[in-house]
Design a protein around this motif. Structure first.
Motif, PDB file in Angstrom:
ATOM      1  N   LEU A 166       0.823  -1.201   0.000  1.00 47.87           N
ATOM      2  CA  LEU A 166       0.000   0.000   0.000  1.00 47.87           C
ATOM      3  C   LEU A 166       0.861   1.257   0.000  1.00 47.87           C
ATOM      4  O   LEU A 166       0.573   2.223  -0.722  1.00 47.87           O
ATOM      5  N   ALA A 167       1.929   1.268   0.799  1.00 48.36           N
ATOM      6  CA  ALA A 167       2.831   2.419   0.808  1.00 48.36           C
ATOM      7  C   ALA A 167       3.470   2.626  -0.557  1.00 48.36           C
ATOM      8  O   ALA A 167       3.581   3.761  -1.054  1.00 48.36           O
ATOM      9  N   LEU A 168       3.877   1.522  -1.189  1.00 43.00           N
ATOM     10  CA  LEU A 168       4.482   1.607  -2.519  1.00 43.00           C
ATOM     11  C   LEU A 168       3.496   2.130  -3.545  1.00 43.00           C
ATOM     12  O   LEU A 168       3.806   3.026  -4.345  1.00 43.00           O
ATOM     13  N   MET A 169       2.265   1.615  -3.531  1.00 34.86           N
ATOM     14  CA  MET A 169       1.275   2.000  -4.532  1.00 34.86           C
ATOM     15  C   MET A 169       0.784   3.422  -4.324  1.00 34.86           C
ATOM     16  O   MET A 169       0.522   4.136  -5.293  1.00 34.86           O
ATOM     17  N   ILE A 170       0.654   3.859  -3.071  1.00 34.09           N
ATOM     18  CA  ILE A 170       0.210   5.233  -2.816  1.00 34.09           C
ATOM     19  C   ILE A 170       1.231   6.226  -3.350  1.00 34.09           C
ATOM     20  O   ILE A 170       0.880   7.225  -3.998  1.00 34.09           O
ATOM     21  N   CYS A 171       2.518   5.964  -3.083  1.00 33.63           N
ATOM     22  CA  CYS A 171       3.567   6.860  -3.587  1.00 33.63           C
ATOM     23  C   CYS A 171       3.586   6.874  -5.116  1.00 33.63           C
ATOM     24  O   CYS A 171       3.612   7.942  -5.736  1.00 33.63           O
ATOM     25  N   ALA A 172       3.561   5.678  -5.722  1.00 31.21           N
ATOM     26  CA  ALA A 172       3.591   5.603  -7.182  1.00 31.21           C
ATOM     27  C   ALA A 172       2.337   6.203  -7.790  1.00 31.21           C
ATOM     28  O   ALA A 172       2.397   6.907  -8.812  1.00 31.21           O
ATOM     29  N   TRP A 173       1.176   5.942  -7.185  1.00 26.11           N
ATOM     30  CA  TRP A 173      -0.098   6.458  -7.700  1.00 26.11           C
ATOM     31  C   TRP A 173      -0.146   7.977  -7.622  1.00 26.11           C
ATOM     32  O   TRP A 173      -0.600   8.651  -8.548  1.00 26.11           O
ATOM     33  N   THR A 174       0.362   8.538  -6.520  1.00 27.37           N
ATOM     34  CA  THR A 174       0.375   9.997  -6.359  1.00 27.37           C
ATOM     35  C   THR A 174       1.340  10.646  -7.340  1.00 27.37           C
ATOM     36  O   THR A 174       1.007  11.639  -8.004  1.00 27.37           O
ATOM     37  N   PHE A 175       2.543  10.085  -7.446  1.00 23.89           N
ATOM     38  CA  PHE A 175       3.526  10.641  -8.362  1.00 23.89           C
ATOM     39  C   PHE A 175       3.038  10.585  -9.804  1.00 23.89           C
ATOM     40  O   PHE A 175       3.159  11.567 -10.551  1.00 23.89           O
ATOM     41  N   SER A 176       2.488   9.443 -10.212  1.00 25.85           N
ATOM     42  CA  SER A 176       2.034   9.297 -11.599  1.00 25.85           C
ATOM     43  C   SER A 176       0.881  10.242 -11.899  1.00 25.85           C
ATOM     44  O   SER A 176       0.798  10.794 -12.995  1.00 25.85           O
ATOM     45  N   GLY A 177      -0.016  10.444 -10.928  1.00 25.57           N
ATOM     46  CA  GLY A 177      -1.143  11.345 -11.144  1.00 25.57           C
ATOM     47  C   GLY A 177      -0.709  12.793 -11.268  1.00 25.57           C
ATOM     48  O   GLY A 177      -1.115  13.510 -12.200  1.00 25.57           O
ATOM     49  N   ILE A 178       0.116  13.245 -10.339  1.00 32.56           N
ATOM     50  CA  ILE A 178       0.557  14.642 -10.345  1.00 32.56           C
ATOM     51  C   ILE A 178       1.438  14.932 -11.565  1.00 32.56           C
ATOM     52  O   ILE A 178       1.220  15.917 -12.295  1.00 32.56           O
ATOM     53  N   ILE A 179       2.440  14.069 -11.781  1.00 29.59           N
ATOM     54  CA  ILE A 179       3.357  14.293 -12.902  1.00 29.59           C
ATOM     55  C   ILE A 179       2.633  14.133 -14.238  1.00 29.59           C
ATOM     56  O   ILE A 179       2.797  14.951 -15.148  1.00 29.59           O
ATOM     57  N   GLY A 180       1.815  13.081 -14.355  1.00 28.60           N
ATOM     58  CA  GLY A 180       1.117  12.846 -15.614  1.00 28.60           C
ATOM     59  C   GLY A 180       0.132  13.949 -15.952  1.00 28.60           C
ATOM     60  O   GLY A 180       0.074  14.410 -17.098  1.00 28.60           O
ATOM     61  N   PHE A 181      -0.648  14.389 -14.966  1.00 30.03           N
ATOM     62  CA  PHE A 181      -1.622  15.450 -15.226  1.00 30.03           C
ATOM     63  C   PHE A 181      -0.927  16.765 -15.556  1.00 30.03           C
ATOM     64  O   PHE A 181      -1.355  17.496 -16.459  1.00 30.03           O
ATOM     65  N   SER A 182       0.154  17.071 -14.850  1.00 29.77           N
ATOM     66  CA  SER A 182       0.874  18.326 -15.105  1.00 29.77           C
ATOM     67  C   SER A 182       1.497  18.332 -16.496  1.00 29.77           C
ATOM     68  O   SER A 182       1.370  19.317 -17.238  1.00 29.77           O
ATOM     69  N   LEU A 183       2.165  17.225 -16.862  1.00 24.17           N
ATOM     70  CA  LEU A 183       2.782  17.174 -18.183  1.00 24.17           C
ATOM     71  C   LEU A 183       1.727  17.155 -19.288  1.00 24.17           C
ATOM     72  O   LEU A 183       1.937  17.729 -20.361  1.00 24.17           O
ATOM     73  N   GLY A 184       0.587  16.510 -19.026  1.00 28.57           N
ATOM     74  CA  GLY A 184      -0.487  16.526 -20.011  1.00 28.57           C
ATOM     75  C   GLY A 184      -1.025  17.921 -20.258  1.00 28.57           C
ATOM     76  O   GLY A 184      -1.315  18.291 -21.401  1.00 28.57           O
ATOM     77  N   CYS A 185      -1.159  18.694 -19.182  1.00 24.74           N
ATOM     78  CA  CYS A 185      -1.613  20.082 -19.339  1.00 24.74           C
ATOM     79  C   CYS A 185      -0.591  20.912 -20.101  1.00 24.74           C
ATOM     80  O   CYS A 185      -0.957  21.752 -20.943  1.00 24.74           O
TER      81      CYS A 185
END
Length: 328
Positions: free
Chosen positions: A106-125
């Motif tokens: 859960l700790a691994l997935m939360i970190c990866a999920w948060t990073f991918s969401g923030i980085i992916g959404f920002s770069l997409g914008c």
């Protein structure tokens, strides 16, 4: 709030969860029975010579010789009472083992999920707002490259560069070797978690970025945005009022839909970095024919993905109240 409607919605989701778990349990149990797995043979592996009488007693105790339908009925009834059996490999209850391993996953997935969401959404914008520029083309090529790289290969590359060559991060595990769990600090845990989380997030952020880019381009080329430009609204104002508001829900949908992808990727990432989570446990269960643990993690992963989709459905109504699910 309509109480009857609330109760009806809760019952509907409970029935969906139960039907999902039942279907997954039937399929998983059937696949295990069709496989050449021998749980009794694996259980006595490495021990002294076991007599034929002792083996027959074990087969009778576990019900191996019973008809498959009867075996499934006994296993499913025990499952409904919270008993997933005992792990052959770890020699402990499957439910207890899942609870221990899931905290690390859960700790691994939360970190990866948060990073991918923030980085992916920002770069997409950024790509959507700078369509067809050098910045857009460069980031797009990078995202396409990351989409085609297997998780285990990316993990091995990060491990080789940052752990072996540069020595900046540990080679594996979730804590320093020789240190008791109660003596491990939060910073040591984050230090060991960084590379696996980075490897897992790089696997999924590219899809979010490319999806967000296309949605933002569609919004910026729509008629109401052209009308907003005609009224004199600036580029930043258009992005804030019209762009972000209309691409947030699709991005959120894709982000929660990546739960299954992240869980599957965690199996590879945890094995590459020797990270003690559910991913490494399910690999060990498959390689060592630990049927109770394999079935338990399969059901738990299905429930986990279902929970992620349920959270997304709840957030839909918060972000956009106009979205209503059809009532049966």
């Amino acid at each position: 709030m309509n109480v009857n409607r609330y109760i009806k919605t809760v019952i509907k989701y409970v029935l969906r969860a139960f039907s999902l778990l039942f279907a997954v349990s039937v399929i998983a149990f059937t696949l295990v029975k069709l496989s050449p797995v021998d749980p009794v043979g694996q259980y006595i592996l490495g021990t002294e010579t076991v007599s034929a009488e002792h083996r027959a007693e074990l087969e009778e105790y576990w019900g191996v010789n019973e008809p498959p339908v009867k075996q499934f009925f006994h296993w499913f009834v025990a499952l409904l009472h919270g008993d997933m059996g005992t792990s052959i490999l770890y020699k402990m209850p499957v439910l207890t083992l899942i609870k221990e391993k899931f905290l690390n996953t859960l700790a691994l997935m939360i970190c990866a999920w948060t990073f991918s969401g923030i980085i992916g959404f920002s770069l997409g914008c950024v790509m959507g707002a700078t369509k067809d520029t050098l910045c857009d083309r460069t980031i797009k090529k990078l995202c396409l490259l990351l989409c085609s790289i297997p998780t285990f290969w990316l993990g091995l590359l990060l491990l080789l560069v940052f752990s072996v060559w540069l020595g900046l991060f540990p080679i594996g595990f979730s804590s320093p070797i020789g240190v008791l769990n109660q003596d491990v600090s939060i910073w040591q845990q984050i230090y060991h978690l960084f590379l696996p989380a980075l490897s897992l997030s790089l696997m999924s952020f590219a899809n979010v970025a490319l999806h967000t880019r296309q949605k933002l381009i569609d919004v910026l080329e729509s008629d109401y945005v052209l009308f907003a430009k005609a009224r004199g609204e600036g580029r930043f104002t258009i992005l804030r009022r019209h762009g972000l508001r209309n691409i947030l829900l699709p991005a959120l949908t894709l982000q929660f839909a990546s739960f299954a992808e992240l869980f599957g990727g965690s199996v590879l990432a945890e094995n590459v970095f020797s990270y003690p989570g559910l991913g490494s446990a399910v690999s060990a269960a498959g390689l060592n024919s630990d049927v109770p643990l394999l079935l338990g993690i399969t059901l738990f992963s299905a429930l986990f993905v279902f929970t992620g989709n349920l959270i997304a459905n709840v957030l839909y109504g918060v972000i956009d109240p106009k979205i209503k699910e059809e009532q049966d």
